[in-house]
Each structure stands twice: as structure tokens, then as C-alpha cells.
Enzyme design. Structure first.
Site, PDB file in Angstrom:
ATOM      1  N   THR A 128     121.576  93.903  84.429  1.00 17.85           N
ATOM      2  CA  THR A 128     122.400  94.304  85.581  1.00 17.85           C
ATOM      3  C   THR A 128     122.782  93.023  86.295  1.00 17.85           C
ATOM      4  O   THR A 128     122.185  91.985  86.044  1.00 17.85           O
ATOM      5  CB  THR A 128     121.631  95.233  86.544  1.00 17.85           C
ATOM      6  OG1 THR A 128     121.379  96.452  85.855  1.00 17.85           O
ATOM      7  CG2 THR A 128     122.380  95.549  87.837  1.00 17.85           C
ATOM      8  N   SER A 162     119.426 102.950  90.992  1.00 22.64           N
ATOM      9  CA  SER A 162     118.669 102.231  92.021  1.00 22.64           C
ATOM     10  C   SER A 162     119.471 101.063  92.586  1.00 22.64           C
ATOM     11  O   SER A 162     118.973 100.331  93.445  1.00 22.64           O
ATOM     12  CB  SER A 162     117.368 101.683  91.433  1.00 22.64           C
ATOM     13  OG  SER A 162     116.595 102.719  90.892  1.00 22.64           O
TER      14      SER A 162
HETATM   15  O1  DON Z   1     121.428 101.949  87.915  1.00 25.78           O
HETATM   16  C1  DON Z   1     120.260 101.613  87.766  1.00 25.78           C
HETATM   17  O2  DON Z   1     119.400 101.816  88.588  1.00 25.78           O
HETATM   18  C2  DON Z   1     119.856 100.900  86.494  1.00 25.78           C
HETATM   19  N1  DON Z   1     120.720 101.270  85.421  1.00 25.78           N
HETATM   20  C3  DON Z   1     119.839  99.421  86.735  1.00 25.78           C
HETATM   21  C4  DON Z   1     119.336  98.667  85.539  1.00 25.78           C
HETATM   22  C5  DON Z   1     118.870  97.310  85.855  1.00 25.78           C
HETATM   23  O3  DON Z   1     118.927  96.850  86.969  1.00 25.78           O
HETATM   24  C6  DON Z   1     118.310  96.538  84.753  1.00 25.78           C
HETATM   25  N2  DON Z   1     117.954  95.211  85.205  1.00 25.78           N
HETATM   26  N3  DON Z   1     116.987  94.636  85.281  1.00 25.78           N
END
Ligand code: DON
Length: 572
Positions: free
Chosen positions: A374, A446
Site C-alpha cells: 500500500t 483500514s
Molecule cells: O485497505 C486496507 O485496509 C488494506 N487493503 C491495506 C493493505 C496494506 O496496507 C498492506 N500494507 N502493508
């Protein structure tokens, strides 16, 4: 002193005060003295500044950084994923949240990831065509450019197109992340062609060119929304996803829209904070955390007492996340209750300040692991416009598939749904009906892009990190509210608790041996982590002197295509 002399000196004093006041007022700046951008990659930060230099505002720069990140950090986010844009416009004070989260395809069903025995088959919710939600980021970029930008979309996408055509440097971060996914990527011929060399990841320092994504971006630049969600790109995506076991149809793409939502807004110690509403869980959790903690004299607490109540607050808000939250277009959520100070007071009353509350002692649901990617970036421009943007493909390289001819990986955001009540997802998060799969629904996130509009300081903050995003934003923002610099707030070691599993994780250096012993004696289970986590990006504008700070998390020093000072930069 004679009466005259005294009057004279008083008059001088008054004059000095008056002048001092005027002087200070003159120093208080209406606009920042510089523009600041903090992102995870220096090529993306540079793309944002290129657009600001051409007369773009923070929102044009957000489109440029967003698109560039999709090219240079394909493991983290991009055209095949989604994201949230939180914007504050200086001219009229308008704030808006743009929900560009992926949506479940229309053919999705509640139990689509359960095997014959009714158990979740994780491999299908994280790998291949079935794991991918309908991408939202392209729609989000178009909406931001058309409604809030000053420049044509074409101009804001130009730096990303150039990076894709002329090539970008494969960084140590790209390399570390592909390590987790190389085997899966090798099963998608188009992904292997793009990201592997004879089955092996590229070497750090190699130049990668991506003419396919350049063409997709050019169609987006020329035709806007329809350039992605209809025509050649849409057809190519549907064909590629179905060939990889997916269930997308062209109708899924043609109906997709990014949605403007009201940001959540709350006041903490007299400061305005704007944050992400559902389908993010982050803002609700953040409001609850601050409201629970506002009832304690934190400044008088020692470090152990403060950590104790913070952990207990974290435990309670992640429980609420699991029970109540989902896509607002599909589920009724008791937001008035969750966001109320009286509800927070009730939660506070359930906290024993000397003893840990076991998670299973709280009424709720019972039920782990980590993932990593992310991307967040924060921007303040020289007019005082602010953008906080978090975007994702979920796990590194998403579902690890590329539709031939498109040049970008597709997300595996479907795993953010609760595939079975009470069964943890890739981030150990659990959920119930509110976050069950339904056609067209957006999975609970999140991601917590957040803006502080204080009297003295304005800031934008956010991070990747799956379930830990919320506690990272909370800890970083708490430091900013206490007066810390952006650099100190991104660097400070962090702790985390998410209700289930019932343990406190901590980064190296976050808790001393004495603190660990004291918290253990109070009944907490501690699982110190050997590795740090997160990638916090903060910009701050100090209205008292107009100065701007931009700080990119030093945890990724030397691996993110640049030292933190090249990723978090200001420009006069
Ligand atoms: O939207 C979300 O909460 C997750 N898909 C975020 C994924 C994420 O932050 C991965 N990184 N470390």
C-alpha cells in the site's frame, strides 16, 4: 522613576506590545512559504513537484504522484487497485473524501472463497483472477483532476507516462517486495514478462520500461473515465481476468464510479481533524481512540500508564471495527453511537487502569499474520490546499496477475472482506455480516488518510500497513498534536493492538525492558517485533511563520528509491 518617566515607559511598553502584536500578526502567514510533498518514492515526489511547477495545485499533484507510484512501485498500488483521496481546498474551505475503493464483481457471492467443507480457501482470495476487485484508482484520479484540479488530466498523467516509457530504476524496495511474490507472479505470463527476467526478479538498479501501462495511461489521459472503464482497456482487462480464473464482466467496469463522501470530522483539544469515513474503518476508529483517551489526564501519566490506556482503547475500537463496519451503501451502521462522546465515555469506563482486559472478556466475536504493501502520500501546496491519499493493491503485487497488454497488476482486495464470520484475513482482522461479500460492495479498509486543520498547524498524514495503519496514524497524529516535528513523528517507534489476536506488538525501541515488564505484570501479552513496520508520510504547515515540513518514514531509508529527504521534500 518620576511619574512622567513611568507614564512614558508604560506608553512605550504599550506601543511595543502593539507593534509586537502587529509584527506577530504580520508573521502569521495566510499561505505556506513552500509546497511540501511526502511520498514513498522520490520519483513519485518529483512527479508531483513537476506538476506544481506547471501551475497545478495540490490535487493535480496528487493525481501525478498517484499515477507515478503505480508505475514505479507496482507492488504497492496502481491502476489495478483502489484508494482514498482526502482533500481540503483553501479557497472555500471545502473538504471532500473521494472513495475510489475496489468493488466486488457482480458475480461475487458471499461464500465464494469457502471450500466444500465450508472452510476459507485463502489461496483463492489472495491469488489469481478471483481475488481481484474492480479497480477504483483510475476513476478516482479522473474525478480529482476534473472536479478539483487546475490542469488537464493529460498534463498530470504526463510524468507517469514518461516514467513508464523512458524507464524507472528498480529499487531495493521493489526487490524486497517481489521476493514475497515471485513464484506467484511467474504463473501469470504477462506478469512474468513484465517483472521477471528468466523467472528471476530484476536486479536492484536495473531500468524497467513499461510501454503497456504507458498506453493505458494515455487512453485515460485522452478519454478520461471511459478511457479505462469502456473500450479497449475494459475489454482487455475482462479477458485477462477471466483467463486467470476471475468472474469480471464488462458491466462491472462500466458501472464502477468513484464516490464523493463527507469526511468524518471531529474536534480534539480544540483542533479540527478530518478523516476517512466508511468504507474505511480508519476514521471511525481514530475518532473513538481520541475520544476515549480525551478523558484521561495523559500529560500526568507515566509512559506505562499512558501505554496501558492506549492499548485498551485500541482493543475496543478494533472490536467495534469487526462487529459494525462495512460499505455504507450496503450496511446500516450505528455511526451516531460509535462517534458519540458518550459512547466513548462508556468504553472508557470499562477500562481498568491497573489491569489488562482480556479481549475475550468483552462482549463480541472471537477468533494471524502480516502482509506488506500500500502507499500513502501527503501534499500541501503554496496556496494551502491539502491532499492526504492512501492507495493500495492490498498484498505485495496484489493478486500477482497482469492482464496481457495492460502493464499493471490487479489487486487482491477481495481478501479484505470477511470471507467467513470470525475467520481472520491476511492481516489477522476479523469481521461479521457488515463486511460479508455482496455483489458490487466495497470491502472494509483500514486506510486512514487524515488532515489536521489546527489554529497553528495544518498537517496531512497516512501510512500503509494493513490493520496497523489506524494505530500508526493515531500515534503519529498524537505526536503532531503534542507539537512534534513531522520528522520525529514519522520516525518514532510504534505499538499496536487489534483486539484479536489479544497481544501487543511493538517495534524495536518502542518499549523499554522495564515497560515490557510493567505491562506484563498488568496482564498484557506482549509480542515485541524484531522488524519495524509502516511507512508514515507527513506534511505540516506551521501557520505561525508559514514554514512547511515534509517527512517520509526513515524506516525505508535507502530502499525506496531515495533517502527520506528525497522522498519528503519542500519546494519554494
Ligand atoms: O485497505 C486496507 O485496509 C488494506 N487493503 C491495506 C493493505 C496494506 O496496507 C498492506 N500494507 N502493508
Amino acid at each position: 522613576m518620576s511619574i512622567h518617566a513611568r507614564l512614558h515607559s508604560q506608553a512605550l511598553g504599550a506601543l511595543a506590545l502593539l507593534l509586537g502584536g502587529l509584527w506577530t500578526a504580520a508573521l502569521w502567514a495566510d499561505v505556506p512559504k513552500a509546497a511540501g510533498i511526502a511520498s514513498q518514492n522520490k520519483q513519485a515526489t518529483a512527479a508531483g513537484f513537476a506538476v506544481l511547477e506547471q501551475g497545478g495545485n495540490a490535487f493535480d499533484a496528487a493525481v501525478a504522484v498517484s499515477a507515478a507510484l503505480g508505475v514505479v512501485e507496482p507492488e504497492s498500488s496502481g491502476l489495478g487497485g483502489g484508494g482514498f483521496f482526502l482533500l481540503h481546498r483553501a479557497s472555500d474551505g471545502k473538504t471532500v473524501f473521494i472513495d475510489a475503493r475496489e468493488a466486488a464483481p457482480l458475480a461475487a457471492t458471499r461464500d465464494m472463497y469457502l471450500d466444500a467443507a465450508g472452510n476459507p480457501d485463502r489461496s483463492r482470495s489472495v491469488n489469481g483472477g478471483l481475488a481481484a476487485g474492480i479497480p477504483g484508482l483510475p476513476a478516482g484520479m479522473v474525478l480529482v483532476a476534473e472536479r478539483y484540479g487546475k490542469l488537464p488530466l493529460k498534463q498530470s498523467l504526463a510524468p507517469a507516462i514518461r516514467l513508464a516509457r523512458e524507464g524507472f530504476v528498480w529499487s531495493a524496495k521493489n526487490s524486497a517486495m517481489i521476493g514475497f511474490r515471485a513464484e506467484q507472479l511467474s504463473k501469470s505470463p504477462a506478469a512474468a514478462k513484465l517483472f521477471l527476467r528468466s523467472g528471476k526478479p530484476p536486479a536492484v538498479g536495473d531500468t524497467l520500461r513499461n510501454p503497456d501501462i504507458a498506453r493505458v495511461l494515455e487512453r485515460l489521459a485522452e478519454q478520461g473515465h471511459q478511457g479505462f472503464y469502456a473500450g479497449v482497456t475494459a475489454k482487455t482487462l475482462v479477458k485477462g481476468v477471466r483467463a486467470a480464473g476471475g468472474i469480471w464482466t464488462e458491466a462491472d467496469l462500466s458501472r464502477y464510479q468513484a464516490v464523493e463522501r463527507e469526511p468524518l470530522r471531529f474536534e480534539y483539544r480544540g483542533q479540527q481533524i478530518l478523516t476517512a469515513p466508511p468504507p474505511s474503518s480508519g476514521g471511525v476508529a481514530l475518532v473513538e481512540l481520541f475520544q476515549i483517551l480525551s478523558g484521561y489526564p495523559l500529560a500526568d501519566f507515566d509512559r506505562v500508564a499512558r501505554k496501558h490506556v492506549e492499548i485498551e482503547a485500541m482493543r475496543r475500537v478494533y472490536r467495534d471495527r469487526a462487529i459494525y463496519l462495512g460499505d455504507p451503501d450496503f450496511v446500516q451502521m450505528p455511526l451516531d453511537m460509535l462517534l458519540s462522546p458518550y459512547y466513548a465515555a462508556g468504553l472508557r469506563a470499562s477500562i481498568h487502569t491497573g489491569k489488562a482486559t482480556p479481549s475475550k472478556a468483552l462482549p463480541g466475536i472471537s477468533a494471524t499474520q502480516e502482509g506488506n504493501d500500500t502507499s500513502h502520500f501527503s501534499i500541501i501546496d503554496a496556496d494551502g490546499n491539502v491532499a492526504a491519499v492512501t492507495q493500495s493493491v492490498n498484498l505485495p503485487f496484489g493478486a500477482a496477475i497482469v492482464a496481457p497488454g495492460t502493464g499493471f497488476v490487479l489487486n487482491n482486495e477481495m481478501d479484505d472482506f470477511s470471507v467467513k464470520p470470525g475467520v481472520p484475513n491476511a492481516f489477522g482482522l476479523i469481521g461479521e455480516d457488515a463486511n460479508a461479500i455482496e455483489p458490487g460492495k466495497r470491502p472494509l479498509s483500514s486506510m486512514t488518510p487524515t488532515i489536521l486543520l489546527g489554529d497553528e498547524r495544518v498537517a496531512a498524514i497516512g501510512s500503509p500497513g494493513g490493520s496497523r495503519i489506524i494505530t500508526m496514524v493515531f500515534q503519529g497524529l498524537s505526536m503532531i498534536l503534542d507539537g512534534s516535528s513531522a520528522a520525529d513523528a514519522v520516525a518514532a517507534p510504534r505499538i499496536h493492538h487489534q483486539y484479536q489476536p489479544d497481544s501487543v506488538s511493538s517495534e524495536p525501541g518502542a518499549l523499554s525492558a522495564e515497560e515490557i515488564a510493567a505491562l506484563t505484570a498488568r496482564g498484557f501479552t506482549l509480542t515485541p517485533s524484531e522488524r519495524p513496520w509502516g511507512n508514515l508520510q507527513i506534511v505540516v504547515w506551521d501557520k505561525r511563520d508559514g514554514s512547511v515540513q515534509a517527512a517520509s518514514d526513515p524506516r525505508w531509508k535507502e530502499v525506496s528509491g531515495g533517502e527520506s529527504r528525497d522522498r519528503g521534500m519542500i519546494y519554494r
